[in-house]
Design an enzyme around this catalytic site. Sequence first.
Site, PDB file in Angstrom:
ATOM      1  CB  ALA A  75      41.277  38.026  28.128  1.00 21.47           C
ATOM      2  CB  THR A  76      37.769  42.374  27.890  1.00 20.79           C
ATOM      3  OG1 THR A  76      37.431  41.655  29.079  1.00 20.79           O
ATOM      4  CG2 THR A  76      36.526  43.020  27.297  1.00 20.79           C
ATOM      5  CG  ASN A 155      34.889  32.038  32.663  1.00 22.17           C
ATOM      6  OD1 ASN A 155      34.672  31.597  31.529  1.00 22.17           O
ATOM      7  ND2 ASN A 155      34.039  32.828  33.279  1.00 22.17           N
ATOM      8  CD  GLN A 183      39.860  31.676  34.236  1.00 17.49           C
ATOM      9  OE1 GLN A 183      40.582  31.087  35.019  1.00 17.49           O
ATOM     10  NE2 GLN A 183      39.134  32.733  34.577  1.00 17.49           N
ATOM     11  CB  ALA A 204      49.038  39.747  33.079  1.00 16.91           C
ATOM     12  CG  HIS A 205      43.551  39.909  35.751  1.00 19.11           C
ATOM     13  ND1 HIS A 205      42.507  39.516  36.568  1.00 19.11           N
ATOM     14  CD2 HIS A 205      42.998  40.153  34.549  1.00 19.11           C
ATOM     15  CE1 HIS A 205      41.376  39.549  35.877  1.00 19.11           C
ATOM     16  NE2 HIS A 205      41.651  39.921  34.639  1.00 19.11           N
ATOM     17  CB  THR A 243      52.079  55.323  25.589  1.00 19.61           C
ATOM     18  OG1 THR A 243      51.994  56.523  24.826  1.00 19.61           O
ATOM     19  CG2 THR A 243      53.433  55.233  26.282  1.00 19.61           C
ATOM     20  CB  CYS A 328      29.658  34.655  36.109  1.00 27.52           C
ATOM     21  SG  CYS A 328      31.421  34.367  36.379  1.00 27.52           S
TER      22      CYS A 328
HETATM   23  C1  LIG Z   1      38.819  36.890  32.935  1.00 30.03           C
HETATM   24  C2  LIG Z   1      38.450  36.410  31.600  1.00 30.03           C
HETATM   25  C3  LIG Z   1      38.321  37.290  30.523  1.00 30.03           C
HETATM   26  C4  LIG Z   1      38.501  38.775  30.675  1.00 30.03           C
HETATM   27  O1  LIG Z   1      39.841  39.075  30.836  1.00 30.03           O
HETATM   28  P1  LIG Z   1      40.323  40.547  31.232  1.00 30.03           P
HETATM   29  O2  LIG Z   1      41.795  40.481  31.090  1.00 30.03           O
HETATM   30  O3  LIG Z   1      39.872  40.746  32.650  1.00 30.03           O
HETATM   31  O4  LIG Z   1      39.682  41.501  30.288  1.00 30.03           O
HETATM   32  C5  LIG Z   1      38.009  36.759  29.290  1.00 30.03           C
HETATM   33  N1  LIG Z   1      37.818  35.447  29.125  1.00 30.03           N
HETATM   34  C6  LIG Z   1      37.941  34.569  30.130  1.00 30.03           C
HETATM   35  C7  LIG Z   1      37.736  33.128  29.876  1.00 30.03           C
HETATM   36  C8  LIG Z   1      38.252  35.021  31.403  1.00 30.03           C
HETATM   37  O5  LIG Z   1      38.346  34.157  32.401  1.00 30.03           O
END
Ligand SMILES: *Cc1c(COP(=O)(O)O)cnc(C)c1O
Length: 388
Positions: A75-76, A155, A183, A204-205, A243, A328
Site C-alpha cells: 500500500a505504501t 489503521n 485496512q 496483502a499483509h 519482474t 505508530c
Molecule cells: C499498513 C498500511 C499501509 C502501508 O501498507 P504496506 O503494504 O505495508 O506498505 C498504508 N496505509 C494503511 C492505512 C495501512 O494500514
Amino acid sequence: MTAPPPIYLDYAATTPCDPRVVDAMVPWLSEHFGNPSSRSHAWGWQAQEAVEHARGQVAALIGADPREIVWTSGATESNNLAIVGAARCRAARGRHVVTVATEHQAVLDPVRALGKQGFEATVLPVQGNGLLDLDRLRDALRPDTVLASVMLVNNEIGVVQDVAAIGRLCRERGILLHVDAAQATGKVGIDWAAWPVDLMSLTAHKSYGPKGIGALVVRREPRVPVEPLLHGGGQERGLRPGTLPTHQIVGMGAAFALAGAEMAVERERIRALRDRLLRGLSAIGGLVVNGDLERRVPHNLNVAFAGVDGEALLTGCTGLALSSGSACASGSAAPSHVLRALGCSDELAHASLRITIGRFTTEAEIDAALLMLRAQAARRREPMTHLE
Ligand SMILES: *Cc1c(COP(=O)(O)O)cnc(C)c1O
C-alpha cells in the site's frame, strides 16, 4: 523454560499468512519458478496464468475489472503511485490536493513530497469521532483541486469513512479521489463498480497474505491517467515495471479469495469477541473509546482508562502484543497524529492502547488479555497498594 509468546492483538499492524495462503504460494517458488513475462516457453506461460488468475481474485473481492489491477509492493507504493503519479498527470489543470489529518504516513508523506514539486496541499481536520465532515471537504475543494485522498478504514481507530459520498463531491467537480483501503479488505464490503472512486490502494499483509505485495486499482472508465514512478521492462502496462513476484501475487490472490468467502461470518465472530472485550474493559472503569464506535470495523478497539498511563500499562502486560497511542510514529515517543487529530490531549494519546482482533483470535485469548489488563490497570491506578 521460556515464556510463552505474547497473545497477538495487533492485527492492524500485520496479520500472519493464512496457512491456506502459504500452501498456495509454495509451488510457485522452486517448482513453477518461471518469469511471467517469458513468452516463449511453458515456464513463463504457467506463471503468467497464475498471475492473471490472482488478478481476477483481487478484482473480484472489490468488484473491479481485472485490467484495473496494477501489482505493486504494497500500500505504501500504491499510495505513492496514485498520489504523485496522478497529480503530476493533472498538473496542467491545477496544483492543489486535499487529504485528511488522520491518514496513514504513506499518504501524508507523498502529499508532502508533492509540496516540493509546486503543489499546494490542504490537510483537513476530522470531527471528534474521527470522521470527515463533508461540508468541510466541500468548502476545501477549489477550481484548481486535482486530487483528494481519503482512507476507507483507519489503521489506528478503525473508523470507516463514507468514501462513496466523498467520491460524489469530488466527481461533480472533476476531482480524482484516491482511497487507501489497506485496512478495509475482508473487513468491509467494497463496491468499486458503484463508488465514484478513481484510485484505490490495496495490500496483502493486513488481510492474511504475504508482506511485500499489493495493488493499485486504477479506474478504466472514466480512464485515470497515472505517470509511472519507476521505469523499466514495461510490465503492468508500463505503470509499474519490474519482474512480477509470482508467489507473492498468488498469495495475495488466495488471501483475497478467502477474504471474500469468509468476510461475513468472520466479521460476526470478531464482533462478538470485540463486544466481550468491550464489556470486560468497561468493568475496569474510566474507559474512553477513541473514534466512533458505530461507524467502525469490529476488529479495532482504541481505548484509554482515566487515570492510567497506557505506556506503563503496556509495559506491565508483557503477555500481550498490542500497540500504544504513540507506537505508530516508528518507535518515537511522539503521540499518535491520529489521536491528536481527534482532539485528544498528548496525555490521553500516550495513555491509549490499540487492540486489534483477527482471524486467529480466540475467546480464551480475549479473556486472558482482560485478566492481564484488569490486574495491571488496578496496579497503575493505585501504585501504593500491593494486594493482588
Ligand atoms: C499498513 C498500511 C499501509 C502501508 O501498507 P504496506 O503494504 O505495508 O506498505 C498504508 N496505509 C494503511 C492505512 C495501512 O494500514
